[in-house]
Design a protein around this motif. Structure first.
Motif, PDB file in Angstrom:
ATOM      1  N   PHE A 145       0.854  -1.190   0.000  1.00 16.45           N
ATOM      2  CA  PHE A 145       0.000   0.000   0.000  1.00 16.45           C
ATOM      3  C   PHE A 145       0.887   1.235   0.000  1.00 16.45           C
ATOM      4  N   ASP A 146       0.261   2.383  -0.257  1.00 12.93           N
ATOM      5  CA  ASP A 146       0.984   3.663  -0.259  1.00 12.93           C
ATOM      6  C   ASP A 146       0.815   4.302   1.114  1.00 12.93           C
ATOM      7  N   PHE A 147       1.852   4.244   1.917  1.00  7.64           N
ATOM      8  CA  PHE A 147       1.776   4.777   3.276  1.00  7.64           C
ATOM      9  C   PHE A 147       1.429   6.261   3.273  1.00  7.64           C
ATOM     10  N   ALA A 148       1.978   7.013   2.316  1.00  9.09           N
ATOM     11  CA  ALA A 148       1.759   8.463   2.297  1.00  9.09           C
ATOM     12  C   ALA A 148       0.304   8.809   2.027  1.00  9.09           C
ATOM     13  N   ARG A 149      -0.292   8.156   1.058  1.00 12.89           N
ATOM     14  CA  ARG A 149      -1.660   8.493   0.663  1.00 12.89           C
ATOM     15  C   ARG A 149      -2.697   7.734   1.514  1.00 12.89           C
ATOM     16  N   ASP A 150      -2.500   6.435   1.707  1.00 13.68           N
ATOM     17  CA  ASP A 150      -3.525   5.592   2.311  1.00 13.68           C
ATOM     18  C   ASP A 150      -3.612   5.716   3.829  1.00 13.68           C
ATOM     19  N   LEU A 151      -2.506   6.071   4.471  1.00 16.64           N
ATOM     20  CA  LEU A 151      -2.514   6.215   5.930  1.00 16.64           C
ATOM     21  C   LEU A 151      -2.207   7.636   6.368  1.00 16.64           C
ATOM     22  N   ALA A 152      -1.031   8.134   5.960  1.00 14.31           N
ATOM     23  CA  ALA A 152      -0.545   9.411   6.499  1.00 14.31           C
ATOM     24  C   ALA A 152      -1.415  10.589   6.091  1.00 14.31           C
ATOM     25  N   ALA A 153      -2.039  10.538   4.925  1.00 15.14           N
ATOM     26  CA  ALA A 153      -2.881  11.660   4.498  1.00 15.14           C
ATOM     27  C   ALA A 153      -4.198  11.688   5.254  1.00 15.14           C
ATOM     28  N   ASP A 154      -4.763  10.503   5.529  1.00 19.20           N
ATOM     29  CA  ASP A 154      -6.130  10.469   6.043  1.00 19.20           C
ATOM     30  C   ASP A 154      -6.220  10.654   7.558  1.00 19.20           C
ATOM     31  N   LEU A 155      -5.261  10.165   8.332  1.00 20.91           N
ATOM     32  CA  LEU A 155      -5.394  10.300   9.787  1.00 20.91           C
ATOM     33  C   LEU A 155      -5.465  11.757  10.242  1.00 20.91           C
ATOM     34  N   PRO A 156      -4.561  12.648   9.805  1.00 15.66           N
ATOM     35  CA  PRO A 156      -4.704  14.040  10.239  1.00 15.66           C
ATOM     36  C   PRO A 156      -5.969  14.705   9.728  1.00 15.66           C
TER      37      PRO A 156
END
Length: 450
Positions: free
Chosen positions: A144-155
């Motif tokens: 998966f894309d950590f930047a888009r799939d996780l890091a973008a959505d949590l904040p």
């Protein structure tokens, strides 16, 4: 040999990573260096600036707003294009000096006390668990894309809670942040990830005001009101909604102020701009930066898996090593000195958080990640009167997401090269493909999961 600091001002430099060797050489040569501002990427040149490189001198500049003003020339290195644009950004809390800065900061600060941030803990952890579960699915391993799939959505989810913005509208915040922070990057400058079909009526109305690209393909300068007309339209509608049905969110708190702390409509809209953009970017880029730090230091990653108590100190070290916001600008109010260097009134004085966070005078082996580093006076959240209000909130989000991901996996590794933002301001990660393997519960001899 004379060192040339000009690459530091070129946004394209950072597509290949931060030039740490150049910063270290400049820092060794002296505490302050003059940097020219040539025309770049279709933008005009500037008058140049003093770059402050060492930790002690960066903190000295930031704690003296009487000498080094946020208001005089605002806080972005590049000068606003017009006097009108400068006047516009001066009305934001980020670009104010005391006492006006304090008048706006005080009511906001009440929403970021340790107790207030702790009240968001359960929501942050629930969101982190939901996002990790979503990207892992039911597979035993994958990418998966950590930047888009996780890091973008949590904040974005956290900001929706803090600001009282409907979750369905949160990707509007993503687009706004991209346009402001990534205006130098062609992938981000005209960002349009938000799907209006999933948003509220207010979001769809705001999109009617979204500026269109000009003949050169660029949107208007996002530091001008015209460049963010859709954000301001949304802020206006949000204010109307909060006045009718106030909640416990930051925006409702601001609108409820009375007396000297009462905000004008324009001040409220500018405050929303600040939270929607600045409140997103440090975490959004700090999270993939933290992941990269761990991938580049596999022994520290394994140590974090084995010693969960390290999560108490790890967030600050990960942010020190990555440093999402690389520089900030001040303007000298009078003739003065910085670390013995004579500076004239009106000169731009730019502090390098990236350099200060690798200063050998403060951090032993500064290029090495040490998750147990203590003390750790890292400057990723700034210093002085403008110290980041959301620092504790950022730390909690970073910890929650990494704890959740490491608890559910046995390994994480690069699945491809990361892609970095074209920016001399924000150390951004656009893509970070990660390969993972799931951690399964142990199975007893009879085949039943323990």
């Amino acid at each position: 040999m004379t060192l040339d600091p000009t690459p530091l001002v070129d946004p394209r430099t950072y597509v290949d990573g931060v030039p740490y060797d150049l910063l270290a050489a400049l820092r060794a040569a002296g505490p302050v260096v003059w940097v020219e501002e040539p025309p770049l990427l279709g933008l005009p040149g500037g008058p140049g600036f003093w770059l402050v490189l060492r930790h002690a001198d960066v903190t000295d500049v930031l704690r003296q707003p009487g000498l080094f003003s946020s208001w005089l020339g605002a806080t972005q290195v590049r000068d606003p294009a017009t006097g009108e644009d400068l006047g516009y950004v001066r009305r934001m809390m980020l670009n104010m000096d005391p006492p006006e800065h304090g008048r706006l900061r005080r009511p906001v600060a009440r929403s970021f006390t340790p107790r207030a941030v702790a009240a968001l803990e359960a929501s942050i952890r629930a969101n982190a668990a939901m996002l990790v579960a979503r990207v892992l699915g039911d597979a035993d391993e994958g990418v998966f894309d950590f930047a888009r799939d996780l890091a973008a959505d949590l904040p974005l989810l956290t900001l929706a809670d803090v600001l009282g913005v409907p979750e369905t509208d949160r990707w509007l915040l993503y687009d706004w942040s991209n346009r402001v922070i990534g205006f130098q990057d062609p992938d981000y400058a005209v960002s349009a990830a938000f799907d209006a079909r999933a948003g509220t009526d207010a979001a769809r109305e705001a999109l009617r005001h979204r500026p269109a690209p000009g003949p050169d393909g660029r949107l208007p300068d996002p530091r001008s009101r015209a460049g963010m007309a859709d954000l301001y339209a949304y802020a206006h509608l949000l204010a109307e909604s909060k006045r009718r049905r106030p909640g416990r969110d930051v925006m409702s708190v601001l609108l409820a102020q009375r007396g000297d702390e009462r905000l004008s409509t324009e001040e409220f809209e500018n405050m929303f701009w600040l939270f929607a953009v600045a409140g997103n970017e440090t975490v959004r880029n700090g999270l993939p930066g933290a992941m990269i730090a761990l991938l580049e230091h596999p022994a520290q990653l394994e140590r974090l898996r084995q010693e969960p108590a390290l999560f108490d100190t790890a967030p600050d070290e990960l942010l020190r090593w990555w440093t999402p916001v690389m520089v900030f600008r001040r303007t000298a109010t009078v003739d003065t000195t910085v670390a013995g260097t004579r500076v004239r009134a009106g000169d731009k004085v730019v502090v390098s958080f990236t350099s200060a966070n690798r200063d050998e005078r403060v951090f032993t082996e500064p290029d090495r990640l040490d998750l147990a580093r203590h003390p750790n006076p890292q400057l990723a959240f700034g210093h002085g009167p403008h110290f980041c209000l959301g620092a504790q909130l950022a730390r909690r989000q970073l910890r929650a997401l990494l704890e959740e991901l490491l608890a559910r996996t046995t390994s994480v590794s690069y699945a491809g090269a990361p892609a970095f933002l074209c920016s001399n301001f924000q150390r951004g990660v656009k893509r970070l493909p990660i390969h993972w393997r799931r951690r399964r519960p142990p199975t007893r001899a009879n085949g039943v999961k323990a």
